[in-house]
Design an enzyme around this catalytic site. Structure first.
Site, PDB file in Angstrom:
ATOM      1  N   GLU A 122       0.856  -1.180   0.000  1.00  0.00           N
ATOM      2  CA  GLU A 122       0.000   0.000   0.000  1.00  0.00           C
ATOM      3  C   GLU A 122       0.897   1.237   0.000  1.00  0.00           C
ATOM      4  O   GLU A 122       2.117   1.107  -0.130  1.00  0.00           O
ATOM      5  CB  GLU A 122      -0.914  -0.025   1.225  1.00  0.00           C
ATOM      6  CG  GLU A 122      -1.692  -1.327   1.339  1.00  0.00           C
ATOM      7  CD  GLU A 122      -2.597  -1.405   2.552  1.00  0.00           C
ATOM      8  OE1 GLU A 122      -3.100  -0.357   2.985  1.00  0.00           O
ATOM      9  OE2 GLU A 122      -2.793  -2.509   3.068  1.00  0.00           O
ATOM     10  N   LYS A 166      -0.469   3.678  -5.577  1.00  0.00           N
ATOM     11  CA  LYS A 166       0.409   2.516  -5.410  1.00  0.00           C
ATOM     12  C   LYS A 166       1.191   2.208  -6.685  1.00  0.00           C
ATOM     13  O   LYS A 166       1.782   1.142  -6.821  1.00  0.00           O
ATOM     14  CB  LYS A 166      -0.431   1.292  -4.997  1.00  0.00           C
ATOM     15  CG  LYS A 166      -1.254   1.531  -3.731  1.00  0.00           C
ATOM     16  CD  LYS A 166      -2.271   0.436  -3.477  1.00  0.00           C
ATOM     17  CE  LYS A 166      -3.288   0.864  -2.431  1.00  0.00           C
ATOM     18  NZ  LYS A 166      -4.441  -0.061  -2.350  1.00  0.00           N
TER      19      LYS A 166
END
Length: 292
Positions: A3, A60
């Site tokens: 993440e 991301k």
DNA sequence: CGAGGTACCTGACAGC
DNA sequence: TGCTGTCAGGTACCTC
């Protein structure tokens, strides 16, 4: 898998390790990981001899800016991570020459792409589940591509304040707060681990419709987003299972996290016990006692 | 629009 | 031991 904090950790490390180097060659045993251009040999020809001029992140997605106005996009997805080192191919496996960096990486047998750099080091993509993807773009076209254009604001810059947060949420008409936080078009970069930790920190139930949240609850979620993501970066990411920093070493957030992957443990804050349920096809970890 | 399922892949682990 | 089912830091695409 990774993440925002893991991707940020990766990017910071890559900046130190590969900036200014030139890509001499590329190897793969999984051509399908490269989506653009479709043919891997075209990809190889296009990328050779380009210099890595920048390393950056959006949500991301990792971008390597290459000479000639190109950008290499890498999305690690589940189980993917980038490594920098010096290896050689041995019986179908990449073995670290120094015996060093990869000894810290239990998944080194899942290296499926290797970029050979002009100083003899290599940039490798390890991806057990092969969900990761790599694409080579003209820099200007990438900015305009659907996957990048649809992303919501980055949550960490100073100019993302409480009002920006509320404005971002307004993109949705309804929805459970957990799913809304993970919606990349609302806010960019939050995934399952950090969404769970943020809501625990904010003492808000993951199942509550965000339209029903009080000003006070919104404020504590906003604060928790900043605090938890910054903590993730400070601890250099979460290695619950296979995430590794480019050096091959683990991050530290998994020891700090309070609820994710802790079903059945005592809530560190109250008399409750951490439960696991499902929403949106993903596990939700929460304390039913103090997250109303 | 939102919610839910599927697909993309390879493993680890629990239970029988 | 081996089988089966479930789970895993993500995203895109489809249907209802």
């Amino acid at each position: 898998m990774p993440e925002l904090p893991e991707v940020e950790t990766t990017v910071r490390s890559l900046r130190k390790q590969i900036l200014g180097k030139r890509i001499k060659d590329v190897w793969t045993d999984a051509k399908k990981l490269v989506k653009k251009p479709e043919s891997f040999s075209d990809f190889g020809k296009e990328i050779k001899n380009r210099k890595i001029e920048s390393v950056s992140r959006r949500a991301k997605f990792i971008f390597l800016g290459l000479s000639g106005n190109k950008k290499l996009l890498v999305h690690q997805k589940m189980s993917g991570h980038l490594l920098v080192g010096e290896w050689q191919r041995n019986n179908g496996e990449w073995i670290s020459k120094s015996g060093g960096s990869l000894q810290n990486d239990p998944y080194n047998q899942y290296i499926h792409i290797v970029f050979f750099l002009d100083d003899g080091t290599q940039l490798a993509l390890s991806t057990l589940r092969k969900f990761s993807k790599v694409e080579l773009w003209d820099a200007d076209e990438l900015e305009e591509s659907k996957q990048i254009k649809k992303l919501g604001p980055e949550p960490l810059p100073k100019d993302f304040g409480f009002e920006s947060f509320k404005r971002a949420l307004n993109k949705r008409r309804s929805g459970k707060i957990k799913q809304v936080l993970m919606d990349q078009s609302v806010i960019a970069g939050i995934g399952n681990i950090y969404a769970n930790e943020i809501l625990w920190e904010a003492k808000v139930s993951p199942f509550k419709n965000f339209t029903k949240l009080s000003e006070k609850e919104l404020k504590s979620i906003f604060k928790a987003i900043k605090r938890v993501l910054k903590k993730g970066i400070e601890l250099q990411g979460a290695s619950y299972s296979d995430y590794r920093k480019p050096s091959g070493k683990k991050g530290g957030f998994q020891d700090w996290g309070r609820v994710y992957d802790r079903e059945g443990e005592d809530c560190p804050r109250c008399e409750g016990e951490i439960k696991r349920k499902k929403t949106g096809g993903r596990s939700v970890y929460f304390c039913p006692h103090c997250q109303e």
